[in-house]
Design an enzyme around this catalytic site. Structure first.
Site, PDB file in Angstrom:
ATOM      1  N   ASN A 196     -17.596   6.542  -3.026  1.00 41.51           N
ATOM      2  CA  ASN A 196     -18.375   6.718  -1.923  1.00 41.51           C
ATOM      3  C   ASN A 196     -19.818   6.618  -2.336  1.00 41.51           C
ATOM      4  O   ASN A 196     -20.098   6.579  -3.499  1.00 41.51           O
ATOM      5  CB  ASN A 196     -18.054   8.109  -0.914  1.00 41.51           C
ATOM      6  CG  ASN A 196     -18.403   9.309  -1.802  1.00 41.51           C
ATOM      7  OD1 ASN A 196     -18.942   9.473  -2.689  1.00 41.51           O
ATOM      8  ND2 ASN A 196     -17.437  10.171  -1.361  1.00 41.51           N
ATOM      9  N   ASP A 268      -9.614   7.716   1.901  1.00 40.37           N
ATOM     10  CA  ASP A 268      -7.966   7.595   1.490  1.00 40.37           C
ATOM     11  C   ASP A 268      -7.558   6.378   2.416  1.00 40.37           C
ATOM     12  O   ASP A 268      -6.928   5.313   1.842  1.00 40.37           O
ATOM     13  CB  ASP A 268      -7.433   8.629   1.915  1.00 40.37           C
ATOM     14  CG  ASP A 268      -7.540   9.786   1.239  1.00 40.37           C
ATOM     15  OD1 ASP A 268      -7.987   9.813   0.128  1.00 40.37           O
ATOM     16  OD2 ASP A 268      -7.394  11.141   1.711  1.00 40.37           O
TER      17      ASP A 268
END
Length: 315
Positions: A196, A268
């Site tokens: 991220n 995820d």
């Protein structure tokens, strides 16, 4: 899209990483405790879901793949509950990965009116979760060889080690890694790397506290020099998803989310859907578009969640 979802059903995916049990305790607060200046929660609902690497497995299965999960499942009631959740969705969990010397990692989130009051974590120190590859290495290697793709989901709890990464890298047909840069592991040469924004800054040797505009070119160049992924996908939250190959920014895809209630677990969903689409033969850009749609559904839900083919087709 329908053809892709059909192809996904034939894929065998192995997920290796830090599995967790996520518990949600929700209720209402109408008074302060007379014992201490803290709110009193009148509980309305308690539920448990798979978290961490186990949520990656659930996302893969929800999209139709055949999935096996490898991680630290303690010989305790939380381990029993986590395995039951996964097995109820036909996700394989090998009994050889149940251990007695450290508990199953769990996180209990206490919420009132959709606001988290506190979180209760149960876990040992990271060294306790290091797998004994002298005993388990051959077992893991056999599972890697049978899989169409392997996902390493590192949540920084200790199951993922340099030795494990080297073992998987040696024989995986396709390797995707969701890194935890603070652990300073060797994440080099994966087929796909999916940090991220904050993780990408760390991987590039920059401060997580950077508040300026995301330095895309600098970050991408540094990550490719240090870790040499074939493909890099950086999730940037509301700014979308950055795609890169060969050390250059190729495109930033705007987010597909209509409403954002909770971003927990969105990473995820991204690594699961990206891996599936790439393993099914889609181009990097096509796979990213698919992952963007999937993540857009998940962030519109409260708590750790998954996305189904029907939800994607209905967008």
């Amino acid at each position: 899209m329908k053809d892709l979802l059909k192809q996904i059903k034939s894929l065998r995916i192995l997920v290796i990483g830090d599995v967790m049990l996520d518990r949600y305790v929700t209720g209402d607060v109408t008074r302060i405790s007379p014992e201490a200046p803290v709110p009193v929660l009148a509980v309305r609902e308690e539920r448990s879901v798979a978290g961490g690497a186990a949520n990656v497995a659930l996302n893969l299965k929800s999209l139709g793949a055949q999935v096996e999960s490898v991680g630290w499942y303690g010989e305790d009631s939380r381990g029993d509950e986590l395995i039951q959740i996964l097995q109820s969705q036909d996700i394989l969990v090998d009994s050889k990965f149940r251990f007695v010397n450290a508990p199953t990692i769990s996180k209990s989130r206490i919420t009132a009116s959709n606001q988290q009051i506190c979180r209760v974590d149960r876990e040992a120190v990271s060294d306790e979760y290091k797998p004994d590859l002298s005993h388990l290495g051959e077992i893991i290697a056999e599972k890697v060889e049978r899989a169409d793709a392997v996902i390493i989901s590192d949540y920084g709890k200790g199951f993922v080690t340099n030795e494990l990464l080297a073992l998987v890298r040696e024989s995986a047909r396709f390797l995707a890694v969701d890194p935890k840069p603070s652990r300073l592991l060797d994440y080099s040469q994966p087929d796909l790397l999916t940090p991220n924004r904050l993780e990408a800054l760390e991987l590039a040797g920059l401060s997580r506290e950077m508040r300026d505009r995301f330095p895309s070119d600098q970050v991408v160049k540094s990550i490719f020099e240090e870790h040499a992924p074939k493909m890099l996908a950086v999730t940037l939250g509301a700014e979308g998803m950055l795609l890169s190959r060969s050390g250059k920014v190729e495109r930033i895809i705007p987010t597909a989310a209509r409403e954002v209630f909770d971003v927990s677990g969105a990473g995820d969903t991204v690594i699961a859907s990206l891996t599936l689409a790439l393993a099914a033969g889609q181009s990097f850009e096509q796979a990213a578009e698919f992952a963007n749609l999937a993540a857009g559904v998940v962030v519109g839900k409260v708590g750790t969640a998954t996305v189904s083919p029907a939800e994607i087709l209905n967008l």
